[in-house]
Design a protein around this motif. Structure first.
Motif, PDB file in Angstrom:
ATOM      1  N   CYS A  38       0.815  -1.214   0.000  1.00  0.00           N
ATOM      2  CA  CYS A  38       0.000   0.000   0.000  1.00  0.00           C
ATOM      3  C   CYS A  38       0.852   1.271   0.000  1.00  0.00           C
ATOM      4  O   CYS A  38       1.513   1.587   0.990  1.00  0.00           O
ATOM      5  CB  CYS A  38      -0.929  -0.011   1.210  1.00  0.00           C
ATOM      6  SG  CYS A  38      -2.157   1.304   1.189  1.00  0.00           S
ATOM      7  N   GLY A  39       0.839   1.971  -1.131  1.00  0.00           N
ATOM      8  CA  GLY A  39       1.543   3.229  -1.258  1.00  0.00           C
ATOM      9  C   GLY A  39       3.055   3.143  -1.273  1.00  0.00           C
ATOM     10  O   GLY A  39       3.725   4.166  -1.277  1.00  0.00           O
ATOM     11  N   THR A  40       3.624   1.924  -1.269  1.00  0.00           N
ATOM     12  CA  THR A  40       5.086   1.796  -1.240  1.00  0.00           C
ATOM     13  C   THR A  40       5.674   1.301  -2.548  1.00  0.00           C
ATOM     14  O   THR A  40       6.848   1.522  -2.803  1.00  0.00           O
ATOM     15  CB  THR A  40       5.542   0.847  -0.111  1.00  0.00           C
ATOM     16  OG1 THR A  40       5.024  -0.459  -0.350  1.00  0.00           O
ATOM     17  CG2 THR A  40       5.076   1.347   1.243  1.00  0.00           C
ATOM     18  N   ALA A  41       4.906   0.618  -3.360  1.00  0.00           N
ATOM     19  CA  ALA A  41       5.403   0.121  -4.649  1.00  0.00           C
ATOM     20  C   ALA A  41       5.267   1.214  -5.702  1.00  0.00           C
ATOM     21  O   ALA A  41       4.388   2.065  -5.619  1.00  0.00           O
ATOM     22  CB  ALA A  41       4.618  -1.114  -5.075  1.00  0.00           C
ATOM     23  N   ASP A  42       6.123   1.152  -6.710  1.00  0.00           N
ATOM     24  CA  ASP A  42       6.047   2.131  -7.789  1.00  0.00           C
ATOM     25  C   ASP A  42       5.406   1.547  -9.045  1.00  0.00           C
ATOM     26  O   ASP A  42       5.675   1.982 -10.157  1.00  0.00           O
ATOM     27  CB  ASP A  42       7.426   2.724  -8.089  1.00  0.00           C
ATOM     28  CG  ASP A  42       8.438   1.702  -8.588  1.00  0.00           C
ATOM     29  OD1 ASP A  42       8.079   0.514  -8.775  1.00  0.00           O
ATOM     30  OD2 ASP A  42       9.605   2.097  -8.808  1.00  0.00           O
ATOM     31  N   PHE A  43       4.530   0.546  -8.848  1.00  0.00           N
ATOM     32  CA  PHE A  43       3.800  -0.065  -9.954  1.00  0.00           C
ATOM     33  C   PHE A  43       2.499  -0.660  -9.442  1.00  0.00           C
ATOM     34  O   PHE A  43       2.290  -0.774  -8.242  1.00  0.00           O
ATOM     35  CB  PHE A  43       4.657  -1.124 -10.663  1.00  0.00           C
ATOM     36  CG  PHE A  43       5.014  -2.326  -9.812  1.00  0.00           C
ATOM     37  CD1 PHE A  43       4.382  -3.542 -10.010  1.00  0.00           C
ATOM     38  CD2 PHE A  43       5.978  -2.240  -8.820  1.00  0.00           C
ATOM     39  CE1 PHE A  43       4.703  -4.649  -9.235  1.00  0.00           C
ATOM     40  CE2 PHE A  43       6.312  -3.341  -8.044  1.00  0.00           C
ATOM     41  CZ  PHE A  43       5.673  -4.544  -8.252  1.00  0.00           C
ATOM     42  N   ASP A  44       1.615  -1.043 -10.335  1.00  0.00           N
ATOM     43  CA  ASP A  44       0.307  -1.634 -10.030  1.00  0.00           C
ATOM     44  C   ASP A  44       0.518  -3.078  -9.581  1.00  0.00           C
ATOM     45  O   ASP A  44       0.900  -3.927 -10.386  1.00  0.00           O
ATOM     46  CB  ASP A  44      -0.565  -1.555 -11.282  1.00  0.00           C
ATOM     47  CG  ASP A  44      -1.994  -1.980 -11.059  1.00  0.00           C
ATOM     48  OD1 ASP A  44      -2.312  -2.541  -9.996  1.00  0.00           O
ATOM     49  OD2 ASP A  44      -2.798  -1.770 -11.976  1.00  0.00           O
ATOM     50  N   THR A  45       0.289  -3.365  -8.290  1.00  0.00           N
ATOM     51  CA  THR A  45       0.621  -4.676  -7.730  1.00  0.00           C
ATOM     52  C   THR A  45      -0.586  -5.594  -7.555  1.00  0.00           C
ATOM     53  O   THR A  45      -1.711  -5.137  -7.391  1.00  0.00           O
ATOM     54  CB  THR A  45       1.299  -4.532  -6.353  1.00  0.00           C
ATOM     55  OG1 THR A  45       0.405  -3.888  -5.449  1.00  0.00           O
ATOM     56  CG2 THR A  45       2.587  -3.752  -6.440  1.00  0.00           C
ATOM     57  N   ASN A  46      -0.305  -6.864  -7.577  1.00  0.00           N
ATOM     58  CA  ASN A  46      -1.194  -7.939  -7.118  1.00  0.00           C
ATOM     59  C   ASN A  46      -0.417  -8.687  -6.050  1.00  0.00           C
ATOM     60  O   ASN A  46       0.781  -8.942  -6.215  1.00  0.00           O
ATOM     61  CB  ASN A  46      -1.513  -8.932  -8.240  1.00  0.00           C
ATOM     62  CG  ASN A  46      -2.511  -8.409  -9.225  1.00  0.00           C
ATOM     63  OD1 ASN A  46      -3.218  -7.452  -8.961  1.00  0.00           O
ATOM     64  ND2 ASN A  46      -2.578  -9.038 -10.385  1.00  0.00           N
ATOM     65  N   ILE A  47      -1.080  -9.064  -4.961  1.00  0.00           N
ATOM     66  CA  ILE A  47      -0.435  -9.849  -3.917  1.00  0.00           C
ATOM     67  C   ILE A  47      -1.361 -10.988  -3.504  1.00  0.00           C
ATOM     68  O   ILE A  47      -2.574 -10.892  -3.651  1.00  0.00           O
ATOM     69  CB  ILE A  47      -0.034  -8.993  -2.695  1.00  0.00           C
ATOM     70  CG1 ILE A  47      -1.237  -8.251  -2.092  1.00  0.00           C
ATOM     71  CG2 ILE A  47       1.077  -8.017  -3.065  1.00  0.00           C
ATOM     72  CD1 ILE A  47      -0.923  -7.451  -0.824  1.00  0.00           C
ATOM     73  N   ALA A  48      -0.757 -12.064  -2.997  1.00  0.00           N
ATOM     74  CA  ALA A  48      -1.543 -13.229  -2.579  1.00  0.00           C
ATOM     75  C   ALA A  48      -0.809 -13.974  -1.469  1.00  0.00           C
ATOM     76  O   ALA A  48       0.416 -13.925  -1.380  1.00  0.00           O
ATOM     77  CB  ALA A  48      -1.788 -14.166  -3.758  1.00  0.00           C
ATOM     78  N   ALA A  49      -1.575 -14.663  -0.630  1.00  0.00           N
ATOM     79  CA  ALA A  49      -1.028 -15.543   0.403  1.00  0.00           C
ATOM     80  C   ALA A  49      -1.642 -16.923   0.214  1.00  0.00           C
ATOM     81  O   ALA A  49      -2.831 -17.058  -0.078  1.00  0.00           O
ATOM     82  CB  ALA A  49      -1.346 -15.012   1.799  1.00  0.00           C
ATOM     83  N   TYR A  50      -0.811 -17.954   0.388  1.00  0.00           N
ATOM     84  CA  TYR A  50      -1.236 -19.336   0.207  1.00  0.00           C
ATOM     85  C   TYR A  50      -1.069 -20.102   1.513  1.00  0.00           C
ATOM     86  O   TYR A  50      -0.190 -19.805   2.320  1.00  0.00           O
ATOM     87  CB  TYR A  50      -0.437 -19.986  -0.920  1.00  0.00           C
ATOM     88  CG  TYR A  50      -0.710 -19.342  -2.263  1.00  0.00           C
ATOM     89  CD1 TYR A  50      -1.712 -19.821  -3.091  1.00  0.00           C
ATOM     90  CD2 TYR A  50       0.006 -18.227  -2.681  1.00  0.00           C
ATOM     91  CE1 TYR A  50      -1.985 -19.212  -4.312  1.00  0.00           C
ATOM     92  CE2 TYR A  50      -0.258 -17.617  -3.894  1.00  0.00           C
ATOM     93  CZ  TYR A  50      -1.254 -18.109  -4.708  1.00  0.00           C
ATOM     94  OH  TYR A  50      -1.521 -17.507  -5.913  1.00  0.00           O
TER      95      TYR A  50
END
Length: 115
Positions: A43-55
């Motif tokens: 949140c607000g720290t990456a310089d690109f459009d992110t997707n994240i997931a946990a398994y």
């Protein structure tokens, strides 16, 4: 680090998600040192459009889509189309965390995250 696009495909049931929309993904193994709720965020720290997931704890690498605990694309209140979510963890259990760039086709978004 040069990341590549891996499997499984990003599921369609993530908020704002579309199938096969996680590109240039990087995986982390996270071992919880407490029992409770953890947050995974760009949140607000990456310089690109992110997707994240946990398994799920104990999931094979690469995991199955059925191992998905939670995922996020474009979380509310996060600038730059970044992501965050909360998930339950158990002390001593290890979870696979995945971060990648959103994409409506190859090559997808890419950039840096200060982890």
């Amino acid at each position: 680090m040069d990341a590549t696009t891996g499997l499984p495909y990003h599921p369609t049931d993530c908020p704002g998600g579309t199938a096969d929309s996680t590109y240039n993904d990087v995986w982390y193994l996270y071992t919880a040192d407490f029992t409770g709720t953890a947050e995974f965020s760009t949140c607000g720290t990456a310089d690109f459009d992110t997707n994240i997931a946990a398994y799920a704890a104990g999931a094979a690498c690469p995991p199955e889509v059925s191992d998905l605990i939670s995922c996020s694309e474009d979380a509310s209140g996060c600038s730059g189309f970044t992501s965050k979510f909360l998930f339950d963890v158990v002390d001593g259990e290890s979870y696979l965390l995945r971060i990648g760039g959103w994409g409506n086709g190859t090559p997808g978004e890419e950039g840096t995250v200060p982890f």
